[in-house]
Design a protein around this motif. Structure first.
Motif, PDB file in Angstrom:
ATOM      1  N   ASN A 199       0.829  -1.199   0.000  1.00  0.00           N
ATOM      2  CA  ASN A 199       0.000   0.000   0.000  1.00  0.00           C
ATOM      3  C   ASN A 199       0.868   1.255   0.000  1.00  0.00           C
ATOM      4  O   ASN A 199       0.592   2.225  -0.703  1.00  0.00           O
ATOM      5  CB  ASN A 199      -0.922  -0.018   1.216  1.00  0.00           C
ATOM      6  N   ARG A 200       1.946   1.216   0.793  1.00  0.00           N
ATOM      7  CA  ARG A 200       2.837   2.361   0.860  1.00  0.00           C
ATOM      8  C   ARG A 200       3.481   2.619  -0.512  1.00  0.00           C
ATOM      9  O   ARG A 200       3.583   3.755  -0.967  1.00  0.00           O
ATOM     10  CB  ARG A 200       3.919   2.100   1.915  1.00  0.00           C
ATOM     11  N   ILE A 201       3.886   1.524  -1.175  1.00  0.00           N
ATOM     12  CA  ILE A 201       4.485   1.659  -2.502  1.00  0.00           C
ATOM     13  C   ILE A 201       3.490   2.266  -3.473  1.00  0.00           C
ATOM     14  O   ILE A 201       3.804   3.154  -4.263  1.00  0.00           O
ATOM     15  CB  ILE A 201       4.967   0.282  -3.002  1.00  0.00           C
ATOM     16  N   CYS A 202       2.242   1.792  -3.378  1.00  0.00           N
ATOM     17  CA  CYS A 202       1.185   2.293  -4.243  1.00  0.00           C
ATOM     18  C   CYS A 202       0.995   3.795  -4.027  1.00  0.00           C
ATOM     19  O   CYS A 202       0.876   4.556  -4.982  1.00  0.00           O
ATOM     20  CB  CYS A 202      -0.085   1.516  -3.943  1.00  0.00           C
ATOM     21  N   GLU A 203       1.007   4.208  -2.762  1.00  0.00           N
ATOM     22  CA  GLU A 203       0.757   5.620  -2.469  1.00  0.00           C
ATOM     23  C   GLU A 203       1.959   6.490  -2.801  1.00  0.00           C
ATOM     24  O   GLU A 203       1.828   7.523  -3.441  1.00  0.00           O
ATOM     25  CB  GLU A 203       0.415   5.776  -0.987  1.00  0.00           C
ATOM     26  N   GLU A 204       3.158   6.055  -2.339  1.00  0.00           N
ATOM     27  CA  GLU A 204       4.333   6.921  -2.491  1.00  0.00           C
ATOM     28  C   GLU A 204       4.828   6.973  -3.919  1.00  0.00           C
ATOM     29  O   GLU A 204       5.287   8.003  -4.391  1.00  0.00           O
ATOM     30  CB  GLU A 204       5.465   6.425  -1.593  1.00  0.00           C
ATOM     31  N   ARG A 205       4.769   5.833  -4.599  1.00  0.00           N
ATOM     32  CA  ARG A 205       5.378   5.774  -5.915  1.00  0.00           C
ATOM     33  C   ARG A 205       4.362   5.877  -7.040  1.00  0.00           C
ATOM     34  O   ARG A 205       4.724   5.845  -8.212  1.00  0.00           O
ATOM     35  CB  ARG A 205       6.151   4.455  -6.071  1.00  0.00           C
ATOM     36  N   GLY A 206       3.111   5.904  -6.692  1.00  0.00           N
ATOM     37  CA  GLY A 206       2.089   5.948  -7.734  1.00  0.00           C
ATOM     38  C   GLY A 206       2.068   4.704  -8.594  1.00  0.00           C
ATOM     39  O   GLY A 206       1.746   4.753  -9.778  1.00  0.00           O
ATOM     40  N   VAL A 207       2.447   3.555  -7.997  1.00  0.00           N
ATOM     41  CA  VAL A 207       2.448   2.308  -8.754  1.00  0.00           C
ATOM     42  C   VAL A 207       1.067   1.667  -8.654  1.00  0.00           C
ATOM     43  O   VAL A 207       0.502   1.575  -7.568  1.00  0.00           O
ATOM     44  CB  VAL A 207       3.505   1.337  -8.187  1.00  0.00           C
ATOM     45  N   THR A 208       0.528   1.262  -9.772  1.00  0.00           N
ATOM     46  CA  THR A 208      -0.719   0.513  -9.773  1.00  0.00           C
ATOM     47  C   THR A 208      -0.422  -0.900  -9.276  1.00  0.00           C
ATOM     48  O   THR A 208       0.482  -1.553  -9.796  1.00  0.00           O
ATOM     49  CB  THR A 208      -1.291   0.434 -11.195  1.00  0.00           C
ATOM     50  N   VAL A 209      -1.147  -1.362  -8.268  1.00  0.00           N
ATOM     51  CA  VAL A 209      -0.886  -2.692  -7.729  1.00  0.00           C
ATOM     52  C   VAL A 209      -2.056  -3.610  -8.064  1.00  0.00           C
ATOM     53  O   VAL A 209      -3.200  -3.324  -7.720  1.00  0.00           O
ATOM     54  CB  VAL A 209      -0.677  -2.651  -6.201  1.00  0.00           C
ATOM     55  N   LEU A 210      -1.745  -4.685  -8.785  1.00  0.00           N
ATOM     56  CA  LEU A 210      -2.742  -5.702  -9.100  1.00  0.00           C
ATOM     57  C   LEU A 210      -2.310  -6.986  -8.414  1.00  0.00           C
ATOM     58  O   LEU A 210      -1.231  -7.500  -8.667  1.00  0.00           O
ATOM     59  CB  LEU A 210      -2.830  -5.904 -10.613  1.00  0.00           C
ATOM     60  N   MET A 211      -3.161  -7.475  -7.536  1.00  0.00           N
ATOM     61  CA  MET A 211      -2.720  -8.563  -6.684  1.00  0.00           C
ATOM     62  C   MET A 211      -3.753  -9.677  -6.702  1.00  0.00           C
ATOM     63  O   MET A 211      -4.937  -9.434  -6.500  1.00  0.00           O
ATOM     64  CB  MET A 211      -2.590  -7.973  -5.294  1.00  0.00           C
ATOM     65  N   VAL A 212      -3.301 -10.893  -6.999  1.00  0.00           N
ATOM     66  CA  VAL A 212      -4.178 -12.052  -6.880  1.00  0.00           C
ATOM     67  C   VAL A 212      -4.192 -12.464  -5.419  1.00  0.00           C
ATOM     68  O   VAL A 212      -3.132 -12.574  -4.806  1.00  0.00           O
ATOM     69  CB  VAL A 212      -3.671 -13.211  -7.751  1.00  0.00           C
ATOM     70  N   ALA A 213      -5.372 -12.637  -4.856  1.00  0.00           N
ATOM     71  CA  ALA A 213      -5.421 -12.981  -3.440  1.00  0.00           C
ATOM     72  C   ALA A 213      -6.417 -14.091  -3.198  1.00  0.00           C
ATOM     73  O   ALA A 213      -7.415 -14.251  -3.907  1.00  0.00           O
ATOM     74  CB  ALA A 213      -5.783 -11.753  -2.618  1.00  0.00           C
ATOM     75  N   HIS A 214      -6.086 -14.874  -2.205  1.00  0.00           N
ATOM     76  CA  HIS A 214      -6.930 -15.979  -1.804  1.00  0.00           C
ATOM     77  C   HIS A 214      -7.812 -15.517  -0.653  1.00  0.00           C
ATOM     78  O   HIS A 214      -8.977 -15.862  -0.549  1.00  0.00           O
ATOM     79  CB  HIS A 214      -6.012 -17.105  -1.367  1.00  0.00           C
ATOM     80  N   ASN A 215      -7.213 -14.693   0.208  1.00  0.00           N
ATOM     81  CA  ASN A 215      -7.906 -14.190   1.388  1.00  0.00           C
ATOM     82  C   ASN A 215      -7.884 -12.675   1.323  1.00  0.00           C
ATOM     83  O   ASN A 215      -6.826 -12.069   1.268  1.00  0.00           O
ATOM     84  CB  ASN A 215      -7.158 -14.701   2.627  1.00  0.00           C
ATOM     85  N   VAL A 216      -9.048 -12.071   1.326  1.00  0.00           N
ATOM     86  CA  VAL A 216      -9.123 -10.636   1.105  1.00  0.00           C
ATOM     87  C   VAL A 216      -8.804  -9.844   2.377  1.00  0.00           C
ATOM     88  O   VAL A 216      -8.424  -8.681   2.315  1.00  0.00           O
ATOM     89  CB  VAL A 216     -10.515 -10.253   0.543  1.00  0.00           C
ATOM     90  N   ASN A 217      -8.906 -10.484   3.533  1.00  0.00           N
ATOM     91  CA  ASN A 217      -8.872  -9.715   4.771  1.00  0.00           C
ATOM     92  C   ASN A 217      -7.590  -8.916   5.047  1.00  0.00           C
ATOM     93  O   ASN A 217      -7.689  -7.770   5.464  1.00  0.00           O
ATOM     94  CB  ASN A 217      -9.215 -10.618   5.954  1.00  0.00           C
ATOM     95  N   PRO A 218      -6.387  -9.464   4.819  1.00  0.00           N
ATOM     96  CA  PRO A 218      -5.197  -8.649   5.123  1.00  0.00           C
ATOM     97  C   PRO A 218      -5.108  -7.377   4.288  1.00  0.00           C
ATOM     98  O   PRO A 218      -4.472  -6.411   4.697  1.00  0.00           O
ATOM     99  CB  PRO A 218      -4.014  -9.577   4.790  1.00  0.00           C
ATOM    100  N   ILE A 219      -5.748  -7.355   3.113  1.00  0.00           N
ATOM    101  CA  ILE A 219      -5.601  -6.195   2.234  1.00  0.00           C
ATOM    102  C   ILE A 219      -6.875  -5.366   2.154  1.00  0.00           C
ATOM    103  O   ILE A 219      -6.900  -4.319   1.518  1.00  0.00           O
ATOM    104  CB  ILE A 219      -5.186  -6.628   0.808  1.00  0.00           C
ATOM    105  N   LEU A 220      -7.931  -5.820   2.849  1.00  0.00           N
ATOM    106  CA  LEU A 220      -9.259  -5.218   2.660  1.00  0.00           C
ATOM    107  C   LEU A 220      -9.249  -3.703   2.840  1.00  0.00           C
ATOM    108  O   LEU A 220      -9.843  -2.962   2.055  1.00  0.00           O
ATOM    109  CB  LEU A 220     -10.246  -5.867   3.636  1.00  0.00           C
ATOM    110  N   SER A 221      -8.543  -3.217   3.863  1.00  0.00           N
ATOM    111  CA  SER A 221      -8.613  -1.785   4.166  1.00  0.00           C
ATOM    112  C   SER A 221      -7.885  -0.945   3.128  1.00  0.00           C
ATOM    113  O   SER A 221      -8.081   0.264   3.063  1.00  0.00           O
ATOM    114  CB  SER A 221      -8.031  -1.532   5.554  1.00  0.00           C
TER     115      SER A 221
END
Lengths: 316, 291
Positions: free
Chosen positions: A230-252
């Motif tokens: 998330n920090r990389i996405c915010e600071e660097r303006g990188v679009t992050v596309l992530m395949v996830a099995h469990n949504v909870n750690p990234i939900l927020s």
């Protein structure tokens, strides 16, 4: 990058940085665009139109459409075997589409791969692998180049010094200074993951594609990796596309999710998509979504194992 | 000839080169040590030691067959080893079954190769020592032509590896990411098998087919224990291989034990020392620090 005294070897700079003697280097190249500006510009990083994918004779999915804006943090969700990794391969141009259209960073898939950082499904390194983390990170920068590298000469050229600075910057970005000079087989899974993220980020990509990056990590490391991304996405303006099995750690952190099913997909904000109605419609089987007191989502009744792995026993 | 050690160290060294066959042995040994250490370093990294061993063993029937039909054994070494590499590359590429499938193919090739080796040796009615030289290495009888052939093979192989060095390293430690970045992982795998076949065939001509690991595995494995930096580790492997070969040649010149034995036990000694050094307790003055 004026602060870096780059005529010293990267390993020396790293140990100094870890000991706090040197100010962390902040590469200007990284702060190309702030995330909010990117989101406002409303340009598309990935565009998928009515796509279908096959592997051999088997139809994996069809009727998939989605738009991913630049600067977004996005997760591809769905039960096991629904073809989430296949979608990643399509975006990278490693697998041609059976029908439909995909455009990645404004180009057909595969063309823009130099501008994409990729983390495949892990893959932990052999404990006996005696290659340092910093070497693994550097391979992300020059691993595709032919010809003999001359390590000593690297520091004499402008380009070589800039590359050293980039390696250092990427390692500092993921807070890996302490263990980057150890053989990668000897560091923990979470530390390997951070070095691999550094490797994927070293060319300042606009899009970071990660296939189940949290899968093999324990819960604290899952949270730490999600926060780092998330920090990389915010600071660097990188679009992050992530395949996830469990949504909870990234939900927020999520701006958008894509739920994948055999016959199509839905995408939107997590609040819109992870609901009983939407998922029931998508999978054609009754699905319930519960929200726990601490804000976690539990999806019950998916055709395959649910992504709330802790609550797997809840499946009726 | 009756070489013997004296107290004059200088004389001991110059005495080594009194005979042309010994000069050639040193030339060949040097070429082979450098080639085998560099290719072997990648082989150890890629966990392809089984393939490397097979190429060496398969070069034994090649050499025996070449002697049987009356051509230079060197051609036999190279021809069979390269053929084996092509077979293994083709079989494991088409089946796509991963390592298990590949190792089954390699095992099959190896068994067949050895069987033919024994057949060729018995057909050519050579005495047992002929086969022994092929299997365990021999110091005598390395001709000028052979040295030139070894040099040519070694230079070609090293030029190829120099050119593909970084992509090969990338593909070896992280094939998925390398493929996504456009590194031709499959092509590199085949090229490396061929390069490995040449290196194994070269090493077999000094250490013999059975003891090829003395130069192909032990120096890189020892270097890996001592140094983490890839370039430095490679150079260390070359240094160890050279040292072991030169000393081994000198030792077998001064006593009658076979060359393969000397090189192998020296390399093994170096490996043991490296292992011991890594395991030194923290409080000893030479212990490695963690970073």
């Amino acid at each position: 990058m004026g602060r870096i005294r780059a005529w010293r070897p990267v390993s020396r700079l790293l140990s100094e940085s870890a000991a706090g003697r040197e100010q962390p280097a902040i590469a200007e190249a990284g702060s190309l665009a702030s995330r909010s500006a990117l989101l406002q510009a409303n340009t598309l990083a990935v565009e998928i139109r009515n796509a279908a994918a096959r592997r051999g004779n088997r139809l994996i999915w069809s009727g998939v459409s989605a738009e991913i804006r630049r600067g977004e943090f996005l997760a591809v969700l769905g039960p096991n075997g629904v073809g989430k990794s296949t979608l990643v391969k399509v975006i990278l141009g490693l697998l041609p589409l059976a029908s439909g259209e995909v455009r990645v960073l404004g180009q057909p898939p595969g063309r823009a791969n130099r501008d994409i950082g990729y983390l495949p499904q892990r893959r932990s390194f052999d404990p006996g692998l005696r290659v340092r983390g910093v070497d693994i990170v550097r391979l992300g920068l020059d691993g595709h180049r032919w010809g003999i590298p001359l390590p000593g000469l690297n520091r004499l050229t402008e380009r070589g010094r800039e590359e050293d600075a980039r390696v250092l910057d990427a390692i500092q970005l993921v807070d890996a200074e302490e263990f980057a000079t150890r053989p990668i087989g000897e560091v923990s899974g979470g530390e390997q993951q951070r070095l691999l993220i550094a490797q994927a980020l070293i060319r300042n990509p606009s899009l970071l594609v990660l296939d189940e990056p949290l899968d093999s990590l324990d819960l604290p490391n899952q949270a730490a990796s999600a926060a780092l991304l998330n920090r990389i996405c915010e600071e660097r303006g990188v679009t992050v596309l992530m395949v996830a099995h469990n949504v909870n750690p990234i939900l927020s952190y999520l701006d958008r999710v894509i739920y994948l099913a055999r016959g199509g997909s839905v995408s939107g904000t997590p609040e819109e998509v992870i609901t009983a109605e939407t998922l029931t419609r998508l999978y054609g089987t009754p699905i319930e979504v519960f929200r726990t007191a601490d804000g976690h989502l539990v999806v019950v009744g998916q055709p395959e194992p649910p992504h709330g792995d802790v609550h797997a026993h809840l499946v009726s | 000839m009756d070489p013997h050690l004296t107290w004059n160290l200088y004389r001991d060294v110059t005495q080594l080169f009194d005979y042309p066959f010994m000069v050639n042995a040193y030339r060949a040994g040097t070429i082979v040590a450098v080639t085998a250490a560099i290719i072997g370093w990648f082989m150890v990294l890629r966990r392809q030691t089984f393939a490397g061993h097979t190429f060496a063993l398969v070069s034994f029937p090649g050499a025996a067959g070449a002697i049987l039909i009356g051509v230079s054994a060197t051609y036999g070494f190279f021809a069979f080893s390269i053929c084996a590499a092509l077979v293994i590359a083709a079989a494991s590429r088409s089946s796509r079954g991963g390592y298990i499938e590949e190792s089954a193919v390699i095992g099959t090739v190896q068994a067949l190769g050895l069987a033919f080796g024994f057949l060729f040796v018995s057909l050519s009615h050579r005495n047992v020592s002929g086969a022994q030289a092929l299997l365990f290495g021999s110091l005598v009888g390395i001709t000028n032509d052979q040295v030139i052939q070894l040099l040519a093979g070694g230079l070609i192989v090293l030029a190829i590896v120099g050119f593909i060095w970084r992509p090969l390293l990338f593909a070896s430690v992280d094939p998925d990411v390398a493929a996504a970045r456009g590194v031709p992982v499959q092509v590199l795998a085949v090229v490396f098998l061929l390069v490995l076949a040449v290196a194994a065939a070269e090493a077999s001509q000094v250490t013999g087919s059975l003891l090829v690991f003395a130069l192909l595995v032990l120096p890189p494995a020892t270097a890996e224990l001592l140094v983490e930096r890839p370039g430095l580790s490679l150079l260390t492997a070359v240094a160890i291989a050279l040292l072991v070969t030169w000393l081994g040649l000198a030792m077998s010149y001064y006593n009658d034990y076979p060359i393969g034995f000397h090189i192998t036990s020296l390399a093994f000694g170096a490996y043991l020392l490296a292992q011991g050094w890594r395991r030194l307790p923290r409080w000893t003055p030479f212990a490695r620090t963690s970073v």
